[in-house]
Design a protein around this motif. Sequence first.
Motif, mmCIF file in Angstrom:
data_model
loop_
_atom_site.group_PDB
_atom_site.id
_atom_site.type_symbol
_atom_site.label_atom_id
_atom_site.label_comp_id
_atom_site.label_asym_id
_atom_site.label_seq_id
_atom_site.Cartn_x
_atom_site.Cartn_y
_atom_site.Cartn_z
ATOM 1 N N THR A 55 37.640 -29.409 48.992
ATOM 2 C CA THR A 55 37.675 -27.997 49.388
ATOM 3 C C THR A 55 37.808 -27.117 48.140
ATOM 4 O O THR A 55 37.098 -26.109 47.996
ATOM 5 C CB THR A 55 38.842 -27.757 50.360
ATOM 6 N N LEU A 58 34.517 -27.130 46.276
ATOM 7 C CA LEU A 58 33.541 -26.226 46.889
ATOM 8 C C LEU A 58 33.867 -24.774 46.545
ATOM 9 O O LEU A 58 32.970 -23.970 46.254
ATOM 10 C CB LEU A 58 33.526 -26.418 48.416
ATOM 11 N N HIS A 59 35.160 -24.445 46.561
ATOM 12 C CA HIS A 59 35.583 -23.075 46.242
ATOM 13 C C HIS A 59 35.170 -22.684 44.819
ATOM 14 O O HIS A 59 34.487 -21.679 44.605
ATOM 15 C CB HIS A 59 37.099 -22.958 46.445
ATOM 16 N N CYS A 62 31.399 -22.311 44.310
ATOM 17 C CA CYS A 62 30.882 -20.999 44.729
ATOM 18 C C CYS A 62 31.196 -19.946 43.662
ATOM 19 O O CYS A 62 30.323 -19.147 43.284
ATOM 20 C CB CYS A 62 31.504 -20.580 46.062
ATOM 21 N N CYS A 86 34.520 -22.134 51.950
ATOM 22 C CA CYS A 86 34.484 -21.908 50.496
ATOM 23 C C CYS A 86 33.816 -20.567 50.167
ATOM 24 O O CYS A 86 34.228 -19.884 49.232
ATOM 25 C CB CYS A 86 33.783 -23.066 49.796
ATOM 26 N N TYR A 89 36.228 -17.713 51.074
ATOM 27 C CA TYR A 89 37.271 -17.513 50.046
ATOM 28 C C TYR A 89 36.805 -16.507 48.995
ATOM 29 O O TYR A 89 37.609 -15.829 48.369
ATOM 30 C CB TYR A 89 37.596 -18.815 49.296
#
Length: 379
Positions: A55, A58-59, A62, A86, A89
Amino acid sequence: MIPYGRQNISEADISAVVEVLRSEWLTQGPGIAHFESAVANHCQAKYAIAVSNATAALHISCLALDVKAGDIVWTSPNTFVASANCARYCGADVDFVDIDPATLNMSVSALQTKLEAAEKTGRLPKVVIPVHFSGLPCDMKAIHTLSEKYGFRIIEDASHAIGAQYDGKPVGASEYSDITVFSFHPVKIITTAEGGMALTNQPELADRLARLRSHGIAQRKEHLIKPAEGAWEYQQLELGFNYRMTNLQAALGYSQLQRLTEFVSKRRALARHYHTLIEDLPVTRPAQSEDSSWHLYPIRVEKNQRKKLFDAFRQADIWVQVHYIPVHTQPYYQALGFKWGDFPNAEEYFHQAISIPLFFDLSHNDQALIVSFLKNNLS
Ligand SMILES: *Cc1c(COP(=O)(O)O)cnc(C)c1O
């Protein structure tokens, strides 16, 4: 109890972790770079950045691709919520591309149609996140071709797919994407307890990912934006996070990686065995593939049989699961305007889906038991 997925921890894994416990380096230490370069080598990618979980990977992926408020990110509705969250966020809007019922992955023709429409309305995505569902690689060449035409970047959510192959290369090679993300959660192919990794071939992205993983602080001298006044100096250049992996986790990951090929060949063999055992049942089997890492073995039954069968399995202590409740139907996403009916293929599949157990230590006996239970409870 037979779970749908479970880790396999060897004595060598345990010794590797104990060795770190006896060393100087519990958090940041030499094991992390060692694990990163081993994964990068295995996957034929130039750079790998280990983080606290997929996670987080992925954050920061991005963010490294400059996803921000006003941008649009597309992913598959047939995935875990993290593949969409993601982008949220980063303040971006999320949309979904329906799946191909044969592969259960993002449909390339649905993607193409949606891109054509989005171009007309000026709502093209900045990033598309294909998910290699169950470990079966998406049609990355086709998605990459579309990315060149429509100008979007690509993050592969390969949380299920370390050890899988695409076009003769390991998933993670990132030949047709900007970044590939792995998860090392215990139900996945190899584990570090919590853990994840982002792979890329682009040096600027690798630097940015490493910086975002650690508070946004410049990682190398040449990245300082003004001369350091002393050896104590560190410079925070942007807003980052503490998304670091520990040396303990990296040691476990390195040790697990030594058995990746063994893990995946076993999963492939178990999947082949299910395929034969289930052949004559009124059940749709997942697409057979020797490229898949076989994180899951998702079968499809008649819609009106699914709940009864699921409950019967659970009652019998066979801990089946459903992968996935379509992300757009989650209350959070419905509050953003999505509704049932938006992505019919993902929804149709969901109503029929049951993932039956598949993990390294599953025996042929267990498989026979699971399949005969399945047979006896289908009406
Ligand atoms: C497991 C999973 C994630 C999240 O992984 P964590 O390491 O638990 O954060 C993201 N995407 C998919 C498709 C997953 O299956």
